[in-house]
Design an enzyme around this catalytic site. Structure first.
Site, PDB file in Angstrom:
ATOM      1  N   SER A  45       0.877  -1.178   0.000  1.00  0.00           N
ATOM      2  CA  SER A  45       0.000   0.000   0.000  1.00  0.00           C
ATOM      3  C   SER A  45       0.912   1.225   0.000  1.00  0.00           C
ATOM      4  CB  SER A  45      -0.939  -0.012   1.209  1.00  0.00           C
ATOM      5  OG  SER A  45      -0.244   0.130   2.415  1.00  0.00           O
ATOM      6  N   HIS A 157      -3.330  -6.084   2.769  1.00  0.00           N
ATOM      7  CA  HIS A 157      -2.398  -7.113   3.255  1.00  0.00           C
ATOM      8  C   HIS A 157      -3.054  -8.466   3.516  1.00  0.00           C
ATOM      9  CE1 HIS A 157       0.418  -3.750   4.975  1.00  0.00           C
ATOM     10  NE2 HIS A 157       0.411  -3.804   3.662  1.00  0.00           N
ATOM     11  N   GLN A 165      -6.370  -1.613   7.538  1.00  0.00           N
ATOM     12  CA  GLN A 165      -5.256  -2.494   7.158  1.00  0.00           C
ATOM     13  C   GLN A 165      -4.588  -3.203   8.345  1.00  0.00           C
ATOM     14  OE1 GLN A 165      -2.394  -1.073   3.978  1.00  0.00           O
ATOM     15  NE2 GLN A 165      -1.029  -0.979   5.725  1.00  0.00           N
ATOM     16  N   GLU A 166      -4.427  -2.483   9.471  1.00  0.00           N
ATOM     17  CA  GLU A 166      -3.644  -3.070  10.559  1.00  0.00           C
ATOM     18  C   GLU A 166      -4.283  -2.808  11.917  1.00  0.00           C
ATOM     19  OE1 GLU A 166       0.408  -1.693  10.161  1.00  0.00           O
ATOM     20  OE2 GLU A 166       0.277  -1.842   7.972  1.00  0.00           O
ATOM     21  N   GLU A 209       1.931  -9.452   7.085  1.00  0.00           N
ATOM     22  CA  GLU A 209       2.794  -9.020   8.183  1.00  0.00           C
ATOM     23  C   GLU A 209       2.712  -9.954   9.385  1.00  0.00           C
ATOM     24  OE1 GLU A 209       2.096  -4.827   8.851  1.00  0.00           O
ATOM     25  OE2 GLU A 209       3.016  -4.322   6.927  1.00  0.00           O
ATOM     26  N   ASP A 246      -3.604   1.117  11.820  1.00  0.00           N
ATOM     27  CA  ASP A 246      -3.165   1.794  10.596  1.00  0.00           C
ATOM     28  C   ASP A 246      -4.301   1.641   9.595  1.00  0.00           C
ATOM     29  OD1 ASP A 246      -2.092   2.833   8.319  1.00  0.00           O
ATOM     30  OD2 ASP A 246      -0.423   1.425   8.148  1.00  0.00           O
ATOM     31  N   GLU A 289      -2.658   5.588  12.526  1.00  0.00           N
ATOM     32  CA  GLU A 289      -1.818   5.928  11.364  1.00  0.00           C
ATOM     33  C   GLU A 289      -2.672   6.114  10.109  1.00  0.00           C
ATOM     34  OE1 GLU A 289       1.496   3.207  10.938  1.00  0.00           O
ATOM     35  OE2 GLU A 289       1.506   3.444   8.760  1.00  0.00           O
ATOM     36  N   ASP A 316       2.069   8.287   7.327  1.00  0.00           N
ATOM     37  CA  ASP A 316       2.923   7.327   6.606  1.00  0.00           C
ATOM     38  C   ASP A 316       2.914   7.744   5.130  1.00  0.00           C
ATOM     39  OD1 ASP A 316       4.026   5.172   5.275  1.00  0.00           O
ATOM     40  OD2 ASP A 316       2.489   3.730   5.834  1.00  0.00           O
ATOM     41  N   LYS A 341      10.282   4.957   6.677  1.00  0.00           N
ATOM     42  CA  LYS A 341      10.639   3.750   5.923  1.00  0.00           C
ATOM     43  C   LYS A 341      11.701   4.188   4.925  1.00  0.00           C
ATOM     44  CE  LYS A 341       5.855   1.938   5.789  1.00  0.00           C
ATOM     45  NZ  LYS A 341       4.573   2.102   5.040  1.00  0.00           N
ATOM     46  N   HIS A 369       9.004  -1.339   9.088  1.00  0.00           N
ATOM     47  CA  HIS A 369       9.215  -2.345   8.035  1.00  0.00           C
ATOM     48  C   HIS A 369       8.311  -2.040   6.839  1.00  0.00           C
ATOM     49  CE1 HIS A 369       5.522  -4.907   9.473  1.00  0.00           C
ATOM     50  NE2 HIS A 369       5.272  -3.626   9.425  1.00  0.00           N
ATOM     51  N   ARG A 370       8.306  -2.918   5.849  1.00  0.00           N
ATOM     52  CA  ARG A 370       7.319  -2.897   4.774  1.00  0.00           C
ATOM     53  C   ARG A 370       6.559  -4.220   4.803  1.00  0.00           C
ATOM     54  NH1 ARG A 370       7.577   1.749   1.421  1.00  0.00           N
ATOM     55  NH2 ARG A 370       5.386   1.121   1.260  1.00  0.00           N
ATOM     56  N   SER A 371       5.427  -4.251   4.124  1.00  0.00           N
ATOM     57  CA  SER A 371       4.666  -5.510   4.138  1.00  0.00           C
ATOM     58  C   SER A 371       5.418  -6.608   3.394  1.00  0.00           C
ATOM     59  CB  SER A 371       3.269  -5.294   3.566  1.00  0.00           C
ATOM     60  OG  SER A 371       3.339  -4.710   2.292  1.00  0.00           O
ATOM     61  N   LYS A 392       7.714  -0.395  14.214  1.00  0.00           N
ATOM     62  CA  LYS A 392       6.568  -1.103  13.677  1.00  0.00           C
ATOM     63  C   LYS A 392       7.116  -2.206  12.789  1.00  0.00           C
ATOM     64  CE  LYS A 392       2.662  -0.123  10.930  1.00  0.00           C
ATOM     65  NZ  LYS A 392       2.169   0.666   9.840  1.00  0.00           N
TER      66      LYS A 392
HETATM   67  P1  PGA Z   1       3.156  -1.327   2.986  1.00  0.00           P
HETATM   68  O1  PGA Z   1       2.266  -1.182   4.290  1.00  0.00           O
HETATM   69  O2  PGA Z   1       4.507  -1.762   3.370  1.00  0.00           O
HETATM   70  O3  PGA Z   1       2.384  -2.357   2.215  1.00  0.00           O
HETATM   71  O4  PGA Z   1       3.141   0.029   2.321  1.00  0.00           O
HETATM   72  C1  PGA Z   1       2.765  -0.793   5.516  1.00  0.00           C
HETATM   73  C2  PGA Z   1       2.067   0.426   6.032  1.00  0.00           C
HETATM   74  O5  PGA Z   1       1.128   0.974   5.374  1.00  0.00           O
HETATM   75  O6  PGA Z   1       2.424   0.902   7.103  1.00  0.00           O
HETATM   76 ZN    ZN Z   2       0.938   2.663   6.975  1.00  0.00          ZN
END
Ligand code: PGA
Ligand code: ZN
Length: 432
Positions: A45, A157, A165-166, A209, A246, A289, A316, A341, A369-371, A392
Site C-alpha cells: 500500500s 495485506h 489495514q492493521e 505481516e 493503521d 496511522e 505514513d 521507511k 518495516h514494509r509488508s 513497527k
Molecule cells: P506497505 O504497508 O509496506 O504495504 O506500504 C505498511 C504500512 O502501510 O504501514
Molecule cells: Zn501505513
C-alpha cells in the site's frame, strides 16, 4: 594509499522478499575487511510520492524482475563508489541521487539506492568494529523501542473483508523489551485460540505481516477480539497493552465522490473523524496511522487537534519519509507522529534528515518495516540509533518480522543494566 574504510567493492545480488518477489541484495566491502549486506524491502500500500522501484516488466518474474536494477548497480553505481570512504554516507547518498537525476529514483531504482545506502553504513560500522546502532546513533543509554504489533491484518495485506489495514497491540506497561515481547507473544497465541474457536481453523491463516486474517467484517469486531485476547492472556487492556490502528486510508478514498468507503458506508471526512473519536472513547487506542488520504493533510490536522492529546496520530503515506514533503506540510501540524521507511525516500541520509525535521517539530518518529520485507534486521538497529522509542515490524511471527524482534532482544541483552525500554514514553498521554 587506500584507507581501511575505503570501499573496495560493491556487488548486487538477486534475492527474494517475504512475498516471493525479487529484490536487491547489496554487498559492500571495505579495504579493511568490513562487510555490509543489505536487502531492500517492498510495500503493497504505497504512497504516491515514494521513491520508485525499478522493475523489468515483461513475463519473467511476472514483471517484477530486477535485472535492469542489478545492471545499474553493477555498471553505474559500483564504479563510482569504489575508493570512496564508506563513512561519507551523505556524500554517497547524494551521489546516488545525482546518478538518478530524476528526483524519484525512477532511473536508478529506489530498491537499488536503498540497498546500497544501507549496505554502505553497515560496511562502515563493520570496519569500525562497532554495532550498527552505535555507528548510526551512538546512544549512551540505548532505548529499546515499544513495538506496534500488527496481529490482525486487513486491507491490502489480507484476503478478508476488513477495511482497516492493521490492528495492533502496543505493549506499553512493561519494564523491558524482553518482557514486552513475551506478553505480546502470549496475546498473539491467545488471539489464535480465540479466533480458531469462533471462526474455525481458516481464520488463523496469516496475512503479509504475520497477523491473522480472520473473516471479520467490522473494525469493532477486530478490536473486540484484541481486547479479549489481551484479557485471556492475563493482561489489562490499556495499562499493560494498548491498541493501535493503521487505516491506510488512501486505499479507502473514493476521489470521484470525496468520501471514504468503510464497512459498506460512504463517509465524508468529518464523519470518519467522528468514527475515530468514538473508537478512541471505547477502546484504549494510543496510535492511529494514516486516518485520511495522503492528499488531505487538513483532515489529518483536524484529527490531531481532536485526538492528539491522547493518541499518536501518524503520517505514513502522507509524508513518504520525504524531508521536503514534511517541511512543506509541517506548519499545518498534521500529525504528532511520523513514520519512517528508508525505501520510501531511497537513502539513509534523507531518512535521517526526515527524522531530524520530525523531532524538531515535536513529532515522534516510528521506524517501520514494509509488508514485503526480508531477513535484514536493519530497522531494529535504526530504531535504537534514533532513540525515538517506537518500531513497527509486524506480528511476532514469520522470520522477516522476528528477525527484527530477535535483533532487539540481542541489543537489550548486550546492554543489560544500561538499556531502557520506551514503554509509555513515546505516547502523548498514559491511558487508564
Ligand atoms: P506497505 O504497508 O509496506 O504495504 O506500504 C505498511 C504500512 O502501510 O504501514
Ligand atoms: Zn501505513
Amino acid at each position: 594509499m587506500a584507507g581501511d574504510f575505503d570501499i573496495s567493492s560493491v556487488r548486487g545480488l538477486l534475492a527474494l522478499d517475504s512475498r516471493g518477489n525479487p529484490t536487491i541484495k547489496a554487498v559492500v566491502a571495505t579495504e579493511g575487511g568490513g562487510l555490509g549486506v543489505a536487502l531492500a524491502p517492498s510495500g503493497a500500500s504505497r504512497g504516491e510520492k515514494e521513491a520508485v522501484e525499478l522493475r523489468d516488466g515483461g513475463r519473467k518474474w511476472r514483471g517484477k524482475g530486477v535485472s535492469l536494477a542489478l545492471a545499474r548497480l553493477e555498471h553505474v553505481v559500483a564504479p563510482r563508489l569504489v575508493g570512496v570512504d564508506s563513512r561519507r554516507q551523505s556524500y554517497i547518498d547524494y551521489m546516488l541521487e545525482a546518478i538518478d537525476g530524476r528526483g524519484n529514483f525512477s532511473f536508478l531504482g529506489g530498491n537499488v539506492a536503498t540497498a546500497v545506502s544501507i549496505a554502505v553504513a553497515k560496511a562502515a560500522a563493520d570496519t569500525a568494529g562497532i554495532p550498527l546502532y552505535t555507528y548510526l546513533g551512538s546512544p549512551a543509554t540505548p532505548v529499546l523501542p515499544t513495538p506496534l504489533m500488527n496481529i490482525i491484518n486487513g486491507g491490502a495485506h489480507a484476503g478478508n473483508d476488513l477495511d482497516i489495514q492493521e490492528f495492533m497491540i502496543v505493549p506499553t506497561g512493561f519494564d523491558s523489551f524482553t518482557e514486552a515481547l513475551r506478553a505480546s507473544v502470549e496475546v498473539y497465541q491467545s488471539l489464535k485460540s480465540i479466533l480458531k474457536e469462533k471462526y474455525g481453523a481458516l481464520a488463523v491463516n496469516v496475512g503479509d505481516e504475520g497477523g491473522f486474517a480472520p473473516p471479520m467484517k467490522t473494525t469493532r469486531e477486530a478490536l473486540d477480539a484484541l481486547i479479549n485476547a489481551i484479557k485471556a492472556a492475563g493482561y489489562e487492556p490499556g495499562s499493560d497493552i494498548a491498541l493501535g490502528l493503521d487505516v491506510a486510508a488512501s486505499q479507502l478514498y473514493r476521489s470521484d465522490k470525496g468520501v471514504y468507503s468503510l464497512e459498506g458506508k460512504e463517509l465524508e471526512p468529518a464523519r470518519l473523524l467522528d468514527f475515530y473519536e468514538s473508537l478512541a472513547d471505547e477502546y484504549p487506542i494510543v496510535y492511529l496511522e494514516d486516518p485520511f488520504s495522503e492528499n488531505d493533510p487538513q483532515s489529518f490536522a483536524e484529527t490531531t487537534k481532536a485526538l492528539g492529546s491522547r493518541v499518536l496520530i501518524v503520517g505514513d503515506d502522507l509524508y513518504c519519509t520525504n524531508p521536503r514533503l514534511l517541511s512543506q506540510l509541517k506548519s499545518l501540524k498534521p500529525t504528532n507522529g511520523a513514520l519512517l521507511k528508508v525505501n520510501q525516500v531511497g537513502t539513509l541520509t534523507r531518512a535521517l534528515e526526515y527524522a531530524r525535521i520530525a523531532a524538531f517539530n515535536g513529532m515522534r518518529v516510528i521506524v517501520s518495516h514494509r509488508s514485503g520485507d526480508t531477513e535484514d534486521p536493519f530497522i531494529a538497529d535504526l530504531a535504537v540509533a534514533l532513540a525515538s522509542g517506537l518500531i513497527k515490524t509486524g506480528a511476532p511471527a514469520r522470520s522477516e518480522r522476528t528477525a527484527k524482534y530477535n535483533r532487539l532482544l540481542e541489543i537489550e541483552y548486550e546492554n543489560e543494566g544500561v538499556a531502557r525500554y520506551a514503554g509509555w514514553d513515546p505516547f502523548p498521554a498514559r491511558r487508564h
